[in-house]
Scaffold this motif. Structure first.
Motif, PDB file in Angstrom:
ATOM      1  N   SER B  51       0.993  -0.912   0.220  1.00 38.86           N
ATOM      2  CA  SER B  51       0.220  -0.450  -0.273  1.00 38.86           C
ATOM      3  C   SER B  51       1.266   1.343  -0.092  1.00 38.86           C
ATOM      4  CB  SER B  51      -1.130  -0.074   1.061  1.00 38.86           C
ATOM      5  OG  SER B  51      -1.943  -1.352   0.859  1.00 38.86           O
ATOM      6  N   GLN B  89      -7.937  -0.428  -0.879  1.00 37.22           N
ATOM      7  CA  GLN B  89      -8.287  -1.851  -0.545  1.00 37.22           C
ATOM      8  C   GLN B  89      -9.685  -2.078   0.635  1.00 37.22           C
ATOM      9  OE1 GLN B  89      -4.374  -2.303   1.435  1.00 37.22           O
ATOM     10  NE2 GLN B  89      -4.835  -2.067   3.277  1.00 37.22           N
ATOM     11  N   ASP B 171      -4.718  -2.569  -4.800  1.00 34.71           N
ATOM     12  CA  ASP B 171      -4.420  -2.177  -4.183  1.00 34.71           C
ATOM     13  C   ASP B 171      -5.476  -3.550  -3.153  1.00 34.71           C
ATOM     14  OD1 ASP B 171      -3.210  -2.480  -1.652  1.00 34.71           O
ATOM     15  OD2 ASP B 171      -3.508  -0.387  -1.154  1.00 34.71           O
TER      16      ASP B 171
HETATM   17 MG   LIG Z   1      -2.340  -3.049   1.698  1.00 35.54          MG
END
Ligand SMILES: [Mg+2]
Ligand SMILES: Nc1ncnc2c1ncn2[C@@H]1O[C@H](COP(=O)(O)OP(=O)(O)O)[C@@H](O)[C@H]1O
Lengths: 299, 255
Positions: B51, B89, B171
């Motif tokens: 990330s 994410q 992500d």
């Molecule tokens: Mg991550």
């Protein structure tokens, strides 16, 4: 028709008085502006920030009275100033944001208390702290209307950006829209809104006005536009109910308005068909929960 | 697909990026280059810096050193032109937020809209088209949080499509996606690649990598291996990155 007459009278009798009409105007305008902003406050999670800004304006209000300036001016300077101060201290120290907010707003509030006690003249602390909506002057009303118009105008132009900021600031950044600027804009709007509501309910209760309507609406709908409408509706009804109830019962107006809002929240909390504790339809298992389970299991 | 600003330049180029969070070294001299029209898998355990690398590419964290270029442009220019799409994410999204799928996809257009971000017909068309392509037309009015894991991912991919992004950063696109939807997401991503878009996706689940990715990078604060997926996924290499606790699942990692 006796009941109807009684209801009409309940509203009509107080309306004969100029101070009631003014109080109603201020309470409704402040309620609407706060309600609009409260939707973003709820979604961004800025209730503590609302509390901070409202308390931090105290020294500004006191100084304004001392120097005979419009109260909004001092309040704005200290409101935006402390927001900026919170930002600076947050970025340049390792102390977490909520602690920084706590330090700055209590310090500002304390400064205000000291100033009031140092200059005991005409400034009435209880009016500042608890509101004095029955005693607003024409100047106060004019300031409130101008500031309210500014907030609503800016929100009208930038509401989609504010929602973008609240939902996904990384995406905002990725498409070349500066989230820092949007954050500053939202904080500025908060500061001005607090000033608008100050006269209506006082410093202590302002935070309620910028949180409760939005939080109530959030329990009642999953659509942002509806959330705005419901929030404003709740605030208007609460303002009207609060002002008239306080007249008839001879109790604090600001307190009554906020209590009316809190009642609306309690009802939504209990009975909202969507998200109420008692009214909720049988919950489908949310995909998020199952997803989280799976990904932890997989690691 | 639209041609890159500089056809010869890599779609994503990171050179020697080093990032600290306070005392924590999150990225250590990471270099990465993805050619246009490729899918690159970014593999690594939780906390390996995937990330952070995305945030570095997006210009969201300040790197101590290193530089990032996207399609031959500096990051800020690429972002302003709307060339970079970001699929967050799952943990980063507020799934209770009161926005519909269509609202989310429309947000892809904001960079190209006027001061008030009022949708014009062209914006609405782009959104409908993106919804169609991701098979979400029937769900457009749903609240984003009321979608399944796979549908959620597709909604954010749709946002990037509406935006017209040439480079997509995804992500953990398979986290929280059930096996059935995984195939749908994979097929969608492949189609986007075949149209000339470039995809960089992170995952700590290696099962998808060999069939989806053209190349892979194994990350553990620094780049441990890079190359074709089957080379990168060799047991010894994976062991180094993922540590001993993957041993029991060895077959799954290596196919
Ligand atoms: Mg991550
Ligand atoms: N905002 C942050 N502040 C401090 N440390 C962070 C922050 N974000 C990530 N880290 C740390 O940096 C490392 C890399 O994290 P991250 O990039 O999120 O890894 P991944 O996405 O691969 O799980 C981890 O050790 C994590 O704890």
């Amino acid at each position: 028709m006796d009941a109807l007459t009684a209801v009409v009278d309940w509203f009509a009798v107080p309306m004969q008085f100029d101070f009631v009409r003014r109080a109603l105007l201020v309470a409704v305008v402040a309620g609407v502006v706060c309600a609009v902003l409260s939707c973003w406050m709820t979604l961004v999670g800025w209730s503590l920030m609302g509390d901070a800004v409202s308390h931090a304006v105290l020294p500004g209000v006191v100084l304004s009275y001392m120097f005979g300036l419009p109260f909004a001016l001092g309040a704005l300077v200290f409101g935006t100033g402390s927001v900026a101060l919170i930002g600076v201290v947050n970025r340049t120290s390792r102390v977490k944001e909520d602690a920084v907010i706590g330090v700055v707003f209590t310090a500002m509030f304390a400064l205000g208390l000291v100033l009031v006690s140092a200059v005991p003249s005409q400034t009435d602390l209880s009016h500042i702290l608890f509101g004095n909506v029955l005693g607003v002057s024409d100047t106060d009303i004019r300031q409130i209307l101008v500031l309210a118009a500014v907030v609503l105008g800016v929100v009208w132009v930038k509401h989609r950006d504010l929602t973008l900021y609240a939902f996904d600031r990384v995406h905002a950044h990725a498409i070349g829209i500066n989230p820092r600027l949007l954050e500053t804009l939202l904080l500025g709007l908060l500061a001005v809104t607090v000033v608008v509501a100050l006269q209506a309910v006082g410093i202590i209760l302002v935070v309620a006005m910028v949180i409760i309507p939005g939080a109530t609406a959030y329990l009642l709908t999953d659509r942002f536009e509806r959330m705005l409408a419901i929030s404003v509706g709740v605030a208007v009804v609460a303002a009207v109910t609060g002002v008239f109830a306080s007249y008839h019962l001879n109790v604090s107006t600001g307190g009554s308005v906020v209590l009316a809002q809190a009642t609306a929240f309690a009802l939504a909390y209990l009975f909202s068909p969507l998200h109420g504790v008692l009214g909720r339809r049988r919950r489908r298992p949310t995909p998020a929960a199952t997803a989280a389970d799976q990904s932890t299991a997989r690691q | 697909m639209t041609a890159a600003a500089h056809p010869a330049a890599p779609a994503v180029e990171v050179v020697d990026a080093t990032v600290h969070y306070g005392d924590v070294l999150a990225l250590d001299g990471v270099s990465l280059s993805v050619q246009p029209g490729r899918i690159c898998g970014l593999l690594g355990t939780n906390g390996s810096g995937k990330s952070t690398l995305f945030k570095t590419i997006l210009g969201l964290v300040r790197a101590d050193r290193g530089r990032v270029r996207l399609l031959g442009l500096d990051g800020a220019t690429a972002r302003r032109k709307g060339l970079v799409g970001y699929v967050p994410q799952a943990e980063q999204v507020d799934w209770d937020f009161p926005v519909s799928v269509r609202d989310v996809v429309m947000m892809g257009r904001y960079g190209q809209m006027g001061l008030r971000r009022r949708p014009r017909p062209a914006d609405r068309e782009a959104v409908e088209h993106a919804l169609e392509r991701t098979d979400l037309t029937g769900l457009a009015e749903r609240r984003i949080g009321a979608l399944s894991g796979g549908q959620r991912k597709r909604a954010f991919v749709a946002r990037a499509l509406a935006q017209g992004a040439d480079v997509l950063l995804l992500d953990e696109p398979f986290a929280g996606v059930d096996k059935g939807s995984e195939a749908t997401v994979t097929a969608l991503l492949r189609r986007l690649r075949d149209e000339g878009r470039t995809l960089l996706l992170s995952t700590h689940d290696l099962a998808q990598v060999p069939e989806l990715c053209d190349e892979a990078v194994l990350l553990q604060r620094r780049v441990i291996a890079r190359g074709a997926p089957d080379e990168v996924l060799r047991p010894e290499t994976v062991m180094e990155a993922f540590g001993v606790h993957v041993q029991g699942e060895g077959e799954r990692w290596t196919h």
